[in-house]
Design a protein around this motif. Structure first.
Motif, PDB file in Angstrom:
ATOM      1  N   GLY A  11       0.820  -1.211   0.000  1.00 10.14           N
ATOM      2  CA  GLY A  11       0.000   0.000   0.000  1.00 10.14           C
ATOM      3  C   GLY A  11       0.851   1.256   0.000  1.00 10.14           C
ATOM      4  O   GLY A  11       0.552   2.224  -0.707  1.00 10.14           O
ATOM      5  N   ALA A  12       1.930   1.254   0.786  1.00 11.52           N
ATOM      6  CA  ALA A  12       2.830   2.409   0.826  1.00 11.52           C
ATOM      7  C   ALA A  12       3.536   2.599  -0.512  1.00 11.52           C
ATOM      8  O   ALA A  12       3.719   3.730  -0.977  1.00 11.52           O
ATOM      9  CB  ALA A  12       3.847   2.251   1.944  1.00 11.52           C
ATOM     10  N   PHE A  15       1.097   4.114  -2.890  1.00 12.37           N
ATOM     11  CA  PHE A  15       0.889   5.512  -2.521  1.00 12.37           C
ATOM     12  C   PHE A  15       2.047   6.382  -3.004  1.00 12.37           C
ATOM     13  O   PHE A  15       1.834   7.444  -3.601  1.00 12.37           O
ATOM     14  CB  PHE A  15       0.730   5.617  -0.998  1.00 12.37           C
ATOM     15  CG  PHE A  15       0.311   6.969  -0.530  1.00 12.37           C
ATOM     16  CD1 PHE A  15      -1.022   7.331  -0.539  1.00 12.37           C
ATOM     17  CD2 PHE A  15       1.247   7.880  -0.070  1.00 12.37           C
ATOM     18  CE1 PHE A  15      -1.415   8.585  -0.105  1.00 12.37           C
ATOM     19  CE2 PHE A  15       0.868   9.127   0.365  1.00 12.37           C
ATOM     20  CZ  PHE A  15      -0.468   9.483   0.351  1.00 12.37           C
ATOM     21  N   GLY A  18       2.033   6.791  -6.730  1.00 15.04           N
ATOM     22  CA  GLY A  18       1.005   7.745  -7.132  1.00 15.04           C
ATOM     23  C   GLY A  18       1.430   9.186  -6.899  1.00 15.04           C
ATOM     24  O   GLY A  18       1.204  10.053  -7.751  1.00 15.04           O
ATOM     25  N   ILE A  19       2.046   9.448  -5.751  1.00 14.61           N
ATOM     26  CA  ILE A  19       2.531  10.801  -5.465  1.00 14.61           C
ATOM     27  C   ILE A  19       3.607  11.202  -6.467  1.00 14.61           C
ATOM     28  O   ILE A  19       3.612  12.337  -6.974  1.00 14.61           O
ATOM     29  CB  ILE A  19       3.066  10.891  -4.014  1.00 14.61           C
ATOM     30  CG1 ILE A  19       1.942  10.701  -3.011  1.00 14.61           C
ATOM     31  CG2 ILE A  19       3.802  12.196  -3.769  1.00 14.61           C
ATOM     32  CD1 ILE A  19       0.931  11.816  -2.996  1.00 14.61           C
ATOM     33  N   VAL A  38      -2.846   6.472  -5.740  1.00 15.89           N
ATOM     34  CA  VAL A  38      -2.919   6.854  -4.327  1.00 15.89           C
ATOM     35  C   VAL A  38      -4.156   6.239  -3.666  1.00 15.89           C
ATOM     36  O   VAL A  38      -4.082   5.676  -2.566  1.00 15.89           O
ATOM     37  CB  VAL A  38      -2.909   8.395  -4.182  1.00 15.89           C
ATOM     38  CG1 VAL A  38      -3.314   8.823  -2.797  1.00 15.89           C
ATOM     39  CG2 VAL A  38      -1.544   8.949  -4.529  1.00 15.89           C
ATOM     40  N   ASN A  40      -5.817   3.582  -4.642  1.00 14.21           N
ATOM     41  CA  ASN A  40      -5.672   2.127  -4.565  1.00 14.21           C
ATOM     42  C   ASN A  40      -4.721   1.719  -3.446  1.00 14.21           C
ATOM     43  O   ASN A  40      -4.924   0.680  -2.810  1.00 14.21           O
ATOM     44  CB  ASN A  40      -5.199   1.563  -5.901  1.00 14.21           C
ATOM     45  CG  ASN A  40      -6.303   1.534  -6.919  1.00 14.21           C
ATOM     46  OD1 ASN A  40      -7.474   1.407  -6.566  1.00 14.21           O
ATOM     47  ND2 ASN A  40      -5.941   1.669  -8.180  1.00 14.21           N
ATOM     48  N   GLY A  41      -3.701   2.508  -3.172  1.00 15.54           N
ATOM     49  CA  GLY A  41      -2.834   2.241  -2.035  1.00 15.54           C
ATOM     50  C   GLY A  41      -3.584   2.326  -0.719  1.00 15.54           C
ATOM     51  O   GLY A  41      -3.391   1.504   0.186  1.00 15.54           O
ATOM     52  N   ALA A  42      -4.462   3.298  -0.614  1.00 17.61           N
ATOM     53  CA  ALA A  42      -5.291   3.407   0.586  1.00 17.61           C
ATOM     54  C   ALA A  42      -6.246   2.221   0.696  1.00 17.61           C
ATOM     55  O   ALA A  42      -6.469   1.695   1.799  1.00 17.61           O
ATOM     56  CB  ALA A  42      -6.076   4.716   0.560  1.00 17.61           C
ATOM     57  N   ASN A  45      -4.544  -0.824   2.139  1.00 21.70           N
ATOM     58  CA  ASN A  45      -4.393  -0.714   3.590  1.00 21.70           C
ATOM     59  C   ASN A  45      -5.710  -0.946   4.320  1.00 21.70           C
ATOM     60  O   ASN A  45      -5.732  -1.613   5.359  1.00 21.70           O
ATOM     61  CB  ASN A  45      -3.820   0.651   3.954  1.00 21.70           C
ATOM     62  CG  ASN A  45      -2.354   0.756   3.626  1.00 21.70           C
ATOM     63  OD1 ASN A  45      -1.663  -0.239   3.487  1.00 21.70           O
ATOM     64  ND2 ASN A  45      -1.886   1.970   3.485  1.00 21.70           N
TER      65      ASN A  45
END
Length: 102
Positions: A11-12, A15, A18-19, A38, A40-42, A45
């Motif tokens: 997930g990180a 994220f 994405g950033i 971003v 999808n990373g959330a 988690n």
């Protein structure tokens, strides 16, 4: 065995990718793809925490579903804005949108 830290690391990673995509890309479609990464990373988690927490088994999946619905609505509105901008300026470069500033 794959545990919670592995899912959190995935997930990180999503994220951060994405950033980085939002910061590096110069066109609007690339920025939208970064926003989706971003979100999808959330979601990874949320689902991982709901799987490894016996008390809140369903809530993380419900939050992930809400994020997916919100991402679909955001993508539809953003693509409509991008298509309108392309019709007016013949480009999707976000640097060319300086006339939108006040």
């Amino acid at each position: 065995m794959i545990g919670l830290p592995h899912y959190l690391a995935l997930g990180a990673l999503l994220f951060v990718c994405g950033i980085a995509c939002m910061a590096v890309k110069r066109n609007a479609i690339g920025v939208l793809m970064g926003v989706e990464l971003v979100l999808n990373g959330a979601n990874v988690n949320f689902v991982a925490f709901s799987w490894y927490n016996p008390v809140f088994r369903l809530e993380g999946q419900i939050f992930a579903l809400f994020v997916i619905v919100m991402a679909a609505a955001e993508a539809a509105v953003a693509l409509a804005i991008v298509l309108n901008f392309y019709n007016n300026h013949a480009t999707v470069d976000i640097d060319a949108a300086d006339e939108l500033k006040l």
